[in-house]
Design an enzyme around this catalytic site. Structure first.
Site, PDB file in Angstrom:
ATOM      1  CE1 TYR A  43      12.146  31.656 -26.127  1.00 57.46           C
ATOM      2  CE2 TYR A  43      11.177  32.337 -24.718  1.00 57.46           C
ATOM      3  CZ  TYR A  43      12.374  32.395 -25.039  1.00 57.46           C
ATOM      4  OH  TYR A  43      13.578  33.224 -24.953  1.00 57.46           O
TER       5      TYR A  43
ATOM      6  N   GLY B  55      14.734  31.699 -15.065  1.00 60.86           N
ATOM      7  CA  GLY B  55      13.572  30.572 -14.726  1.00 60.86           C
ATOM      8  C   GLY B  55      13.110  30.193 -13.494  1.00 60.86           C
TER       9      GLY B  55
END
Length: 330
Positions: A54, A279
């Site tokens: 990420y 998220g």
């Protein structure tokens, strides 16, 4: 906040987890990342999920700075290995995993992660080598438990046959009202081997929040309007989906919850699911998602959801992106 056990481990996690995939790794700055993380702690979220790939380490690096201000025993930390970290660094070979776990721990400013996932299966490496590398990571105290993400049933079975029933405790598939593919095979297989589901995209990239209206432009500032963050929308954004999602709105209103909270509670209705990874790009989203913990859906509500969605949900087994079939042996 309610808490659940992961598989046959002693890991107890908040059933709402905070992830760092397309937000903290790409579209959200450091100060907002810190604010979202602190909001998570305030809401009782103790489970944080990231991956080395990420932002090519940037998400781990940000959380290394932020989480290191908290006592290590106050949170459960998961990261992943497999994805490309350079032109020559990727995969699940023994050498790569030894290199990548040390790099992840350095960025995360900790001496261990609680859960270390194979982000995908590596068909170019003998499964025996991958299993042995994971076992070494555990034996060295660098990870407490091991998981896998989006492995095919044949790959799960091959690894467990070598590792035995105790190494793997978590599976991380995509799962939501709109993407039910893991129910077909992975849920049942995982339950038989003592593995829990820690699911990603339970809001279907935000579609299940109801904010994307049929026939209208995506809202400015939303994930769908950001080319970097919208790359995976085609997984669930098929004809009829937005119309079906709008039919969920009155069901949520009747329960006194938001559509997003309804979607999270729907995923958590399954006992196989230990946590849902959410998220956030703003602290208020963290707090709203956390409020889904403990929301129970009765049979009538579940039936109403199925009626509202009709046939738009994916229910058959579908391999995830970057998944390749097959297992290599020595």
């Amino acid at each position: 906040m309610q808490y659940r056990k992961i598989g046959d481990s002693d890991l107890e996690v908040s059933e709402i987890a905070l992830g760092s995939w397309v937000t903290f790794a790409g579209g959200v700055g450091f100060d907002t990342t810190r604010a979202c993380t602190e909001a998570a702690f305030d809401a009782g979220i103790t489970f944080f999920d990231t991956a080395n790939m990420y932002g090519r380490g940037e998400a781990e690096r940000a959380w290394g700075e932020i989480l290191s201000a908290h006592p290590r025993d106050d949170y459960v930390l998961a990261t992943k290995v497999w994805g490309p970290m350079s032109d020559t660094d990727s995969g699940l070979s023994g050498a790569q995993m030894a290199k990548q776990i040390d790099a992840s721990l350095e960025r995360l400013r900790t001496d261990h992660v609680d859960l270390y996932y194979a982000h995908r299966f590596d068909t170019t490496v003998p499964v025996e080598e991958t299993v042995e590398a994971f076992q070494r990571v555990v034996d060295q105290g660098k990870a407490r438990y091991i998981g896998f993400s989006e492995w095919l049933p044949e790959q799960i079975e091959a690894a467990v046959e070598i590792a035995g029933p105790e190494l793997f405790v978590a599976s991380q598939p995509q799962y939501s009202m709109l993407w039910r593919a893991p129910e077909a095979e992975v849920f049942g297989l995982s339950e038989r081997i003592g593995v829990s589901q820690v699911v990603w995209s339970p809001l279907a990239q935000g579609i299940l929040t109801g904010k994307y209206l049929p026939g209208e432009p995506f809202p400015a500032g939303s994930r769908a309007a950001d080319p970097e963050q919208a790359r995976f929308f085609d997984l669930v954004l098929r004809p009829g989906v937005l119309e079906a999602v709008q039919r969920l709105v009155p069901i949520a209103e009747d329960l006194g919850v938001t559509p997003a909270q309804l979607a999270l509670a729907w995923a958590l209705r399954r006992s196989e699911v230990a946590a849902v990874i959410t998220g956030a790009s703003r602290p208020e989203q963290v707090r709203a998602n956390a409020a889904a913990s403990g929301v129970e859906l009765d049979a009538a509500t579940l039936a109403a959801i199925d009626t509202a969605l009709g046939d738009v949900a994916v229910t058959e087994p579908v391999p995830a992106m970057y998944v390749k079939p097959g297992v290599m042996h020595r």
